[in-house]
Write an enzyme that holds these catalytic residues in place. Structure first.
Site, PDB file in Angstrom:
ATOM      1  N   HIS A 102       0.827  -1.204   0.000  1.00  0.00           N
ATOM      2  CA  HIS A 102       0.000   0.000   0.000  1.00  0.00           C
ATOM      3  C   HIS A 102       0.867   1.262   0.000  1.00  0.00           C
ATOM      4  O   HIS A 102       2.039   1.226   0.395  1.00  0.00           O
ATOM      5  CB  HIS A 102      -0.940  -0.012   1.201  1.00  0.00           C
ATOM      6  CG  HIS A 102      -2.094  -0.961   1.030  1.00  0.00           C
ATOM      7  ND1 HIS A 102      -3.253  -0.887   1.758  1.00  0.00           N
ATOM      8  CD2 HIS A 102      -2.250  -2.000   0.156  1.00  0.00           C
ATOM      9  CE1 HIS A 102      -4.091  -1.839   1.355  1.00  0.00           C
ATOM     10  NE2 HIS A 102      -3.495  -2.533   0.393  1.00  0.00           N
ATOM     11  N   GLU A 104       0.853   3.867   1.850  1.00  0.00           N
ATOM     12  CA  GLU A 104       1.340   4.302   3.170  1.00  0.00           C
ATOM     13  C   GLU A 104       2.578   3.494   3.557  1.00  0.00           C
ATOM     14  O   GLU A 104       3.561   4.029   4.080  1.00  0.00           O
ATOM     15  CB  GLU A 104       0.252   4.081   4.236  1.00  0.00           C
ATOM     16  CG  GLU A 104      -1.032   4.876   4.011  1.00  0.00           C
ATOM     17  CD  GLU A 104      -2.077   4.152   3.162  1.00  0.00           C
ATOM     18  OE1 GLU A 104      -1.710   3.418   2.228  1.00  0.00           O
ATOM     19  OE2 GLU A 104      -3.268   4.343   3.448  1.00  0.00           O
ATOM     20  N   CYS A 128      -6.247   1.522   5.423  1.00  0.00           N
ATOM     21  CA  CYS A 128      -6.827   0.266   5.911  1.00  0.00           C
ATOM     22  C   CYS A 128      -6.224  -0.063   7.284  1.00  0.00           C
ATOM     23  O   CYS A 128      -5.293   0.603   7.742  1.00  0.00           O
ATOM     24  CB  CYS A 128      -6.543  -0.856   4.913  1.00  0.00           C
ATOM     25  SG  CYS A 128      -4.815  -1.345   4.912  1.00  0.00           S
ATOM     26  N   CYS A 131      -2.362  -0.662   7.325  1.00  0.00           N
ATOM     27  CA  CYS A 131      -1.580   0.585   7.245  1.00  0.00           C
ATOM     28  C   CYS A 131      -1.731   1.399   8.518  1.00  0.00           C
ATOM     29  O   CYS A 131      -0.787   2.069   8.947  1.00  0.00           O
ATOM     30  CB  CYS A 131      -1.994   1.397   6.022  1.00  0.00           C
ATOM     31  SG  CYS A 131      -1.455   0.596   4.503  1.00  0.00           S
TER      32      CYS A 131
HETATM   33  N1  LIG Z   1      -5.280   3.693   1.930  1.00  0.00           N
HETATM   34  C1  LIG Z   1      -5.082   2.809   0.922  1.00  0.00           C
HETATM   35  C2  LIG Z   1      -6.103   2.042   0.405  1.00  0.00           C
HETATM   36  C3  LIG Z   1      -5.841   1.173  -0.621  1.00  0.00           C
HETATM   37  N2  LIG Z   1      -4.594   1.074  -1.107  1.00  0.00           N
HETATM   38  C4  LIG Z   1      -4.323   0.224  -2.277  1.00  0.00           C
HETATM   39  C5  LIG Z   1      -4.268  -1.185  -2.228  1.00  0.00           C
HETATM   40  C6  LIG Z   1      -4.798  -1.679  -3.579  1.00  0.00           C
HETATM   41  O1  LIG Z   1      -3.819  -1.600  -4.564  1.00  0.00           O
HETATM   42  C7  LIG Z   1      -5.826  -0.715  -3.829  1.00  0.00           C
HETATM   43  C8  LIG Z   1      -7.199  -1.105  -3.369  1.00  0.00           C
HETATM   44  O2  LIG Z   1      -7.748  -1.758  -4.422  1.00  0.00           O
HETATM   45  P1  LIG Z   1      -9.292  -2.051  -4.541  1.00  0.00           P
HETATM   46  O3  LIG Z   1      -9.577  -3.142  -3.561  1.00  0.00           O
HETATM   47  O4  LIG Z   1     -10.028  -0.799  -4.220  1.00  0.00           O
HETATM   48  O5  LIG Z   1      -9.454  -2.477  -5.977  1.00  0.00           O
HETATM   49  O6  LIG Z   1      -5.373   0.463  -3.192  1.00  0.00           O
HETATM   50  C9  LIG Z   1      -3.586   1.847  -0.610  1.00  0.00           C
HETATM   51  O7  LIG Z   1      -2.453   1.796  -1.103  1.00  0.00           O
HETATM   52  N3  LIG Z   1      -3.851   2.680   0.409  1.00  0.00           N
END
Ligand SMILES: Nc1ccn([C@H]2C[C@H](O)[C@@H](COP(=O)(O)O)O2)c(=O)n1
Length: 192
Positions: A102, A104, A128, A131
């Protein structure tokens, strides 16, 4: 002795006038505020993400200086052409969530100072629970997020619960303007 203005003294007095004019000119007022700037860096970092569904960027700040930037992506050495970007796929091993780091996490790992005590993290999407744990353990004290997806999901509710318990300030970013423009036009022609 009579003193007649010479050419050179006229030049001096003219340039003095120009100088004082420049000095009294007001600064421009459409510059980016710090907070908008840091969030813009997070949003710009997100543009590096190869995730076809969701691009996230994060920017860590200490005393108005950027000390870490990251976006969501595959771990080093895990080719983003070979590892899967799918979600809810038939083969559970092809779930991107098993592999993607992610934003973060990457921003924290990319830090250029020894520890992140009392830093703020600007992130384009609410963190999430995994993180949130990293943020808390790294010493970051403030989370500023741009948007949130499905806040009722347990992983986001758990983040809020942990932030509250750990005394992390957490707030949504309200931009001064909807859009900022970046263009790559150069001033090269001015030189000619
Ligand atoms: N705060 C966040 C939330 C999500 N992510 C990343 C992780 C995945 O690559 C994507 C989420 O994918 P989805 O399930 O919406 O298709 O975003 C993050 O880096 N930081």
């Amino acid at each position: 002795m009579n003193h007649h203005p010479t050419d050179s003294s006229e030049v001096t007095s003219n340039s003095f006038r120009e100088d004082s004019q420049t000095k009294t000119q007001k600064k421009r007022d459409d510059y980016l505020e710090w907070k908008d700037y840091f969030m813009a860096v997070a949003v710009l970092a997100a543009k590096r993400s190869k995730d076809p569904n969701c691009q996230v960027g994060a920017c860590i700040v200490k005393d108005l200086k950027i000390v870490g930037v990251g976006y969501n992506g595959m771990p080093s050495g895990c080719s983003d052409d070979e590892f899967p970007w799918g979600k809810e796929v038939s083969n559970p091993l092809d779930e991107k969530s098993l592999y993607v780091c992610h934003a973060e996490m990457n921003a924290i790992i990319n830090k250029n100072i020894s520890d992140l005590k009392d830093c703020s993290i600007y992130v384009s999407l609410f963190p999430c629970n995994e993180c949130a744990k990293l943020i808390i353990q790294s010493g970051i004290r403030e989370v500023v997020y741009l948007s949130e997806k499905k806040p009722y999901k347990p992983k986001y509710m758990a983040s809020r619960r942990m932030f509250l318990a750990a005394g992390i300030k957490c707030r949504q970013f309200i931009p001064k303007q909807d859009k900022i423009e970046i263009n790559f036009t150069t001033n090269n022609n001015d030189i000619l």
